[in-house]
Design a protein around this motif. Structure first.
Motif, mmCIF file in Angstrom:
data_model
loop_
_atom_site.group_PDB
_atom_site.id
_atom_site.type_symbol
_atom_site.label_atom_id
_atom_site.label_comp_id
_atom_site.label_asym_id
_atom_site.label_seq_id
_atom_site.Cartn_x
_atom_site.Cartn_y
_atom_site.Cartn_z
ATOM 1 N N ALA A 18 0.784 -1.297 -0.150
ATOM 2 C CA ALA A 18 -0.016 -0.029 -0.043
ATOM 3 C C ALA A 18 0.826 1.177 -0.330
ATOM 4 O O ALA A 18 1.898 1.208 0.547
ATOM 5 N N TYR A 21 3.122 2.545 3.102
ATOM 6 C CA TYR A 21 3.184 1.788 4.205
ATOM 7 C C TYR A 21 4.837 1.274 4.276
ATOM 8 O O TYR A 21 5.158 1.159 5.530
ATOM 9 N N TYR A 58 -0.562 -2.991 8.061
ATOM 10 C CA TYR A 58 -0.598 -3.359 6.635
ATOM 11 C C TYR A 58 -2.354 -3.803 6.232
ATOM 12 O O TYR A 58 -2.575 -3.181 5.381
ATOM 13 N N ARG A 59 -2.855 -4.670 7.229
ATOM 14 C CA ARG A 59 -4.048 -5.141 6.884
ATOM 15 C C ARG A 59 -5.184 -3.910 7.011
ATOM 16 O O ARG A 59 -6.118 -3.910 6.120
ATOM 17 N N HIS A 60 -5.029 -2.887 7.638
ATOM 18 C CA HIS A 60 -5.809 -1.863 7.839
ATOM 19 C C HIS A 60 -5.234 -0.440 7.508
ATOM 20 O O HIS A 60 -5.459 0.510 7.854
ATOM 21 N N TRP A 61 -4.292 -0.589 6.621
ATOM 22 C CA TRP A 61 -3.430 0.662 6.065
ATOM 23 C C TRP A 61 -4.347 1.581 5.737
ATOM 24 O O TRP A 61 -4.104 2.858 5.912
ATOM 25 N N GLY A 62 -5.251 1.374 4.947
ATOM 26 C CA GLY A 62 -6.241 2.473 4.328
ATOM 27 C C GLY A 62 -7.022 3.319 5.501
ATOM 28 O O GLY A 62 -6.935 4.697 5.402
ATOM 29 N N LYS A 63 -7.209 2.621 6.477
ATOM 30 C CA LYS A 63 -7.531 3.503 7.830
ATOM 31 C C LYS A 63 -6.357 4.187 8.770
ATOM 32 O O LYS A 63 -6.513 5.352 9.007
ATOM 33 N N SER A 65 -3.375 4.692 7.778
ATOM 34 C CA SER A 65 -2.694 5.670 7.126
ATOM 35 C C SER A 65 -3.484 7.119 7.066
ATOM 36 O O SER A 65 -2.649 8.366 6.921
ATOM 37 N N ALA A 66 -4.604 7.285 7.463
ATOM 38 C CA ALA A 66 -5.417 8.375 7.723
ATOM 39 C C ALA A 66 -5.306 9.274 9.161
ATOM 40 O O ALA A 66 -5.551 10.319 9.146
#
Length: 177
Positions: A18, A21, A58-63, A65-66
């Motif tokens: 991602a 990451y 990594y599994r929740h990187w979208g969340k 990273s915000a």
């Protein structure tokens, strides 16, 4: 009759990381490992906990990273994993003691810092985490409060009680403030 052909070595597809990451991983790995070591007393266990933390990131990187401070999120996850591991080890140790009839053996450790970290690990989990975050990670009280999701006053109280308990455990005559 047609035979099925099975490819003995199917092509392995690389999973793209991602965005951002990899930089996060590089920036946080060493500090998280140091914190994990202070909390557990074992480099290999610390590395395992950091890998689990990074996997969850990594599994929740979208969340993750915000977040304003993804590193703080990772430290919280690491502290929680260390606490869970401690609880599991405690229950396993109690079972082993019951099975062995109370006989315990501990490895012989030497050195001032080893003694300090052993004493720290005897403290209640939140006190140990707070002291480790304050002294090892050099985090300010406000950031520790955010990370542990508690008021700043609670962090100050945990620091004070932790210092006093460490001083008592280490036989210091003067309790730090």
């Amino acid at each position: 009759m047609q035979l099925l052909s099975i490819d003995p070595a199917p092509a392995v597809r690389a999973v793209p990381l991602a965005a951002g990451y990899e930089a996060f991983y590089e920036a946080e790995y060493t500090a998280l490992t140091r914190l994990g070591y202070v909390l557990t007393g074992s480099r290999s266990v610390a590395e395992d906990l950091v890998q689990e933390t990074m996997l969850r990131a990594y599994r929740h990187w979208g969340k993750v990273s915000a977040y304003d401070k993804p590193g703080a999120w990772a430290r919280r996850v690491l502290c929680n994993l260390a606490t869970s591991r401690g609880r599991k080890l405690t229950s396993e140790a109690k079972a082993l003691v019951r099975m062995r009839g109370g006989r315990t053996t501990e490895p012989e450790l030497r050195g001032e810092s080893v003694e300090l970290w052993q004493a720290l690990r005897k403290l209640p989990a939140r006190q140990a985490q707070t002291l480790a975050l304050f002294y090892v990670e050099d985090l300010p009280v406000a950031e520790i409060a955010t990370l542990l999701e508690c008021p700043e006053g609670t962090v100050k109280a945990l620091l004070s009680r932790g210092r006093a308990a460490l001083a008592k455990e280490l036989g210091d005559e003067e309790v730090p403030t």
